[in-house]
Design an enzyme around this catalytic site. Structure first.
Site, PDB file in Angstrom:
ATOM      1  N   CYS A  86      47.479  42.763  71.437  1.00 13.61           N
ATOM      2  CA  CYS A  86      47.155  44.189  71.356  1.00 13.61           C
ATOM      3  C   CYS A  86      45.703  44.438  71.797  1.00 13.61           C
ATOM      4  O   CYS A  86      45.411  44.361  72.986  1.00 13.61           O
ATOM      5  CB  CYS A  86      47.425  44.703  69.938  1.00 13.61           C
ATOM      6  N   HIS A 137      52.975  43.435  68.985  1.00 10.52           N
ATOM      7  CA  HIS A 137      52.656  42.547  67.856  1.00 10.52           C
ATOM      8  C   HIS A 137      53.806  41.570  67.619  1.00 10.52           C
ATOM      9  O   HIS A 137      54.820  41.932  67.004  1.00 10.52           O
ATOM     10  CB  HIS A 137      52.391  43.369  66.593  1.00 10.52           C
ATOM     11  N   GLU A 180      53.822  39.106  65.627  1.00 12.19           N
ATOM     12  CA  GLU A 180      53.789  38.565  64.269  1.00 12.19           C
ATOM     13  C   GLU A 180      54.612  39.363  63.271  1.00 12.19           C
ATOM     14  O   GLU A 180      54.914  38.870  62.181  1.00 12.19           O
ATOM     15  CB  GLU A 180      52.340  38.458  63.781  1.00 12.19           C
ATOM     16  N   SER A 220      44.497  30.582  33.650  1.00 11.63           N
ATOM     17  CA  SER A 220      45.002  31.907  33.297  1.00 11.63           C
ATOM     18  C   SER A 220      46.486  31.879  32.962  1.00 11.63           C
ATOM     19  O   SER A 220      47.016  32.863  32.455  1.00 11.63           O
ATOM     20  CB  SER A 220      44.787  32.866  34.473  1.00 11.63           C
ATOM     21  N   GLY A 221      47.155  30.775  33.267  1.00 13.60           N
ATOM     22  CA  GLY A 221      48.605  30.728  33.123  1.00 13.60           C
ATOM     23  C   GLY A 221      49.307  31.069  34.416  1.00 13.60           C
ATOM     24  O   GLY A 221      50.514  30.887  34.547  1.00 13.60           O
ATOM     25  N   GLY A 222      48.544  31.585  35.415  1.00  9.92           N
ATOM     26  CA  GLY A 222      49.107  31.942  36.703  1.00  9.92           C
ATOM     27  C   GLY A 222      49.219  30.738  37.618  1.00  9.92           C
ATOM     28  O   GLY A 222      48.664  29.670  37.357  1.00  9.92           O
ATOM     29  N   VAL A 223      49.932  30.917  38.735  1.00 12.29           N
ATOM     30  CA  VAL A 223      50.202  29.798  39.633  1.00 12.29           C
ATOM     31  C   VAL A 223      48.942  29.289  40.324  1.00 12.29           C
ATOM     32  O   VAL A 223      48.774  28.081  40.515  1.00 12.29           O
ATOM     33  CB  VAL A 223      51.293  30.187  40.669  1.00 12.29           C
ATOM     34  N   ASP A 224      48.010  30.183  40.692  1.00 13.33           N
ATOM     35  CA  ASP A 224      46.835  29.746  41.448  1.00 13.33           C
ATOM     36  C   ASP A 224      45.952  28.803  40.632  1.00 13.33           C
ATOM     37  O   ASP A 224      45.610  27.703  41.087  1.00 13.33           O
ATOM     38  CB  ASP A 224      46.006  30.952  41.916  1.00 13.33           C
ATOM     39  N   SER A 225      45.568  29.227  39.433  1.00 15.72           N
ATOM     40  CA  SER A 225      44.692  28.379  38.620  1.00 15.72           C
ATOM     41  C   SER A 225      45.418  27.106  38.189  1.00 15.72           C
ATOM     42  O   SER A 225      44.814  26.041  38.075  1.00 15.72           O
ATOM     43  CB  SER A 225      44.159  29.140  37.400  1.00 15.72           C
ATOM     44  N   SER A 226      46.736  27.199  37.987  1.00  9.01           N
ATOM     45  CA  SER A 226      47.505  26.027  37.555  1.00  9.01           C
ATOM     46  C   SER A 226      47.571  24.968  38.654  1.00  9.01           C
ATOM     47  O   SER A 226      47.383  23.771  38.400  1.00  9.01           O
ATOM     48  CB  SER A 226      48.921  26.443  37.153  1.00  9.01           C
TER      49      SER A 226
END
Length: 509
Positions: free
Chosen positions: A79, A167, A169, A221-227
């Site tokens: 583009c 585009h 993508e 935090s219990g979330g996926v990222d920090s885990s």
């Protein structure tokens, strides 16, 4: 050295989507703003120039020096990138008679061109531009057109340089992925070896070299990222990782105990801290959403700092930062408007004299989940819906009290448990209940009631940037409404939120 594709960002809303498509090919790529492109090394196999909200004809159009790229490495302009390579190298770009936005039928002009290999003679593509290339420079050849756009795609005949005005993508471009694959794999020669397992292996090795015998503290935090960040660090340094999980009193029902147990089952060195009295006390009487967020962020930092100071010899702060956070912090268009502040440990590294380690800073959310699975993390943690850092505080509209928290925890548990039982939980990006600051008249038995109303929210999304509401069957919604009203004292009305993002946000506050 990991081979990679370099994506130069000119401010397009679709730039991250280009990166996601390339990652789906198991090829590593990086996004860099046009005004901060790193020095190229032998790991760079090719370069993609993204779109932009600007016009190449503007005096303030983003500009970049391409001496080290154009003619030296495979280059694809998308583009704005295509218009840039035409306009600034002897061609002509003009305003379109009408804005070219939406679906178009692309016809392949040169089926032998490497970018067009294996494509259908005609396929749907997605246009999104106000300018169009009317004249291509000398040495450029047209390889695809549409009924309205003669120069839909071109090639510089003496270089490995291409430009496409649409585009590839976005999903609306039916064979766009194939076209990107032709460039990344066929033209650039990338090996498609960047897998979750290879990421874990290389990251653990790098972490061991970087951290040595140093100690790291990380807030879970219990979330996926920090885990997942914690598990990667644990694989690298073992007991030298100290995890702290703070209970603000605003978590889901029984979540504190359940998550602590899950973490210990994974072998993590984790300490749980019940700070609910502090958080709820400091939030008493507060109704403004942004003020709530700031109080919670401040309290988290204070509690985390107090706990971390009890550890001796800690030199690093681990964080679950992921790639969209990194990209958005280096935005092309300057400071973005604050929609809402985010819950993090901002300021802690400087305050405590800690260095920061972010094992996930190269990954998108779906890649984080795949990495977690490759390390054997429990599926219940990996597939958890995103949960806001401030917790239920921003799902209780208005003032927060212990009574309201308990009501919402009970409603939320019925909601999430029902979604799991009916098989809908894994079809949804994020679900949660909101306690509204209104009361309504109802009838229970022969008595008139005047009790609270809750809203149920469920959205489908890929990355949280845009989202649409989920069409949960009426039978399940009816079951939820009946069970919530009958079992949760203080609630007599349930509504379902059918707002998309934008214009609404996923959370209500």
């Amino acid at each position: 050295m990991t081979e990679k594709i370099l994506i130069i960002d000119f401010g397009s809303q679709y730039t991250q989507l280009i990166a996601r498509r390339i990652r789906e090919m198991q090829v590593y790529c990086e996004i860099h703003p046009f005004n901060n492109v790193p020095a190229l090394d032998s790991s760079v196999r090719g370069v993609i120039m993204s779109g932009s909200p600007r016009s190449v004809r503007d005096a303030e159009a983003p500009r970049i020096t391409l001496d080290a790229i154009k003619g030296q490495l495979p280059l694809l302009g998308v583009c704005y990138g295509a218009q840039y390579l035409a306009h600034f190298f002897g061609g002509k770009v003009e305003a379109s008679p009408s804005r070219e936005y939406g679906r178009a039928q692309m016809k392949v002009v040169d089926a032998c061109d490497p970018l067009m290999q294996g494509l259908s003679p005609e396929s749907q593509v997605w246009m999104s531009h106000g300018d169009t290339i009317t004249t291509i420079p000398e040495g450029y050849s047209i390889i695809a057109s549409t009924s309205d756009v003669a120069v839909a795609a071109y090639r510089i005949t003496t270089e490995q340089t291409w430009g496409i005005q649409f585009h590839p993508e976005v999903y609306h471009s039916e064979e766009g992925f194939k076209m990107l694959e032709n460039f990344v794999v066929g033209i650039c020669g990338c090996q498609q070896s960047w897998t979750p397992a290879s990421f874990v292996e290389s990251t653990v090795k790098e972490l061991r070299e970087k951290l040595g015998d140093d100690k790291v503290v990380l807030g879970l935090s219990g979330g996926v990222d920090s885990s997942v960040a914690a598990l990667l660090l644990h694989k690298a340094i073992g007991k030298n990782l100290y995890c702290i999980f703070v209970d603000s009193g605003l978590l889901r029902k029984d979540e504190f105990a359940e998550v602590i147990e899950s973490y210990r089952g994974m072998g993590l060195n984790v300490k749980g801290v019940d700070a609910s009295d502090k958080f709820l006390g400091d939030l008493a009487g507060v109704t403004d959403p942004e003020t709530k967020r700031k109080i919670i962020g401040r309290d988290f930092v204070e509690v985390f700092e107090a706990e971390a100071k009890q550890l001796s010899g800690v030199k690093w702060l681990g964080q679950g930062t992921i790639y969209p956070d990194v990209v958005e912090s280096a935005q092309v268009n300057g400071t973005a408007v604050v929609i809402k502040s985010h819950h993090n440990v901002g300021g802690l590294p400087e305050k405590m004299g800690l260095k920061v380690v972010e094992p996930l800073r190269l990954l998108f959310k779906d890649e984080v989940r795949r990495v977690g699975r490759s390390m054997g993390m429990p599926e219940r943690l990996i597939s958890r819906h995103p949960f806001p850092g401030p917790g239920l505080a921003i799902r209780i509209l208005g003032e927060i009290t212990r009574e309201k928290v308990e009501i919402l925890q009970n409603v939320d548990k019925i909601y999430i448990d029902t979604l799991r039982e009916t098989g809908w939980y894994d079809k949804i990006w994020q679900a949660g209940a909101i306690l509204l600051p209104v009361q309504s008249v109802g009838v229970m038995g022969d008595e008139r009631t005047y009790e609270r109303c809750v809203a149920l929210r469920a959205v489908q999304s890929t990355d949280g940037m845009t989202a649409d509401w989920v069409h949960i069957p009426y039978e399940i919604l009816a079951r939820l409404s009946n069970e919530i009203i009958n079992k949760v004292r203080g609630v007599n009305r349930v509504v379902y939120d059918i707002s998309s993002k934008p214009p609404a946000t996923i959370e209500w506050e």
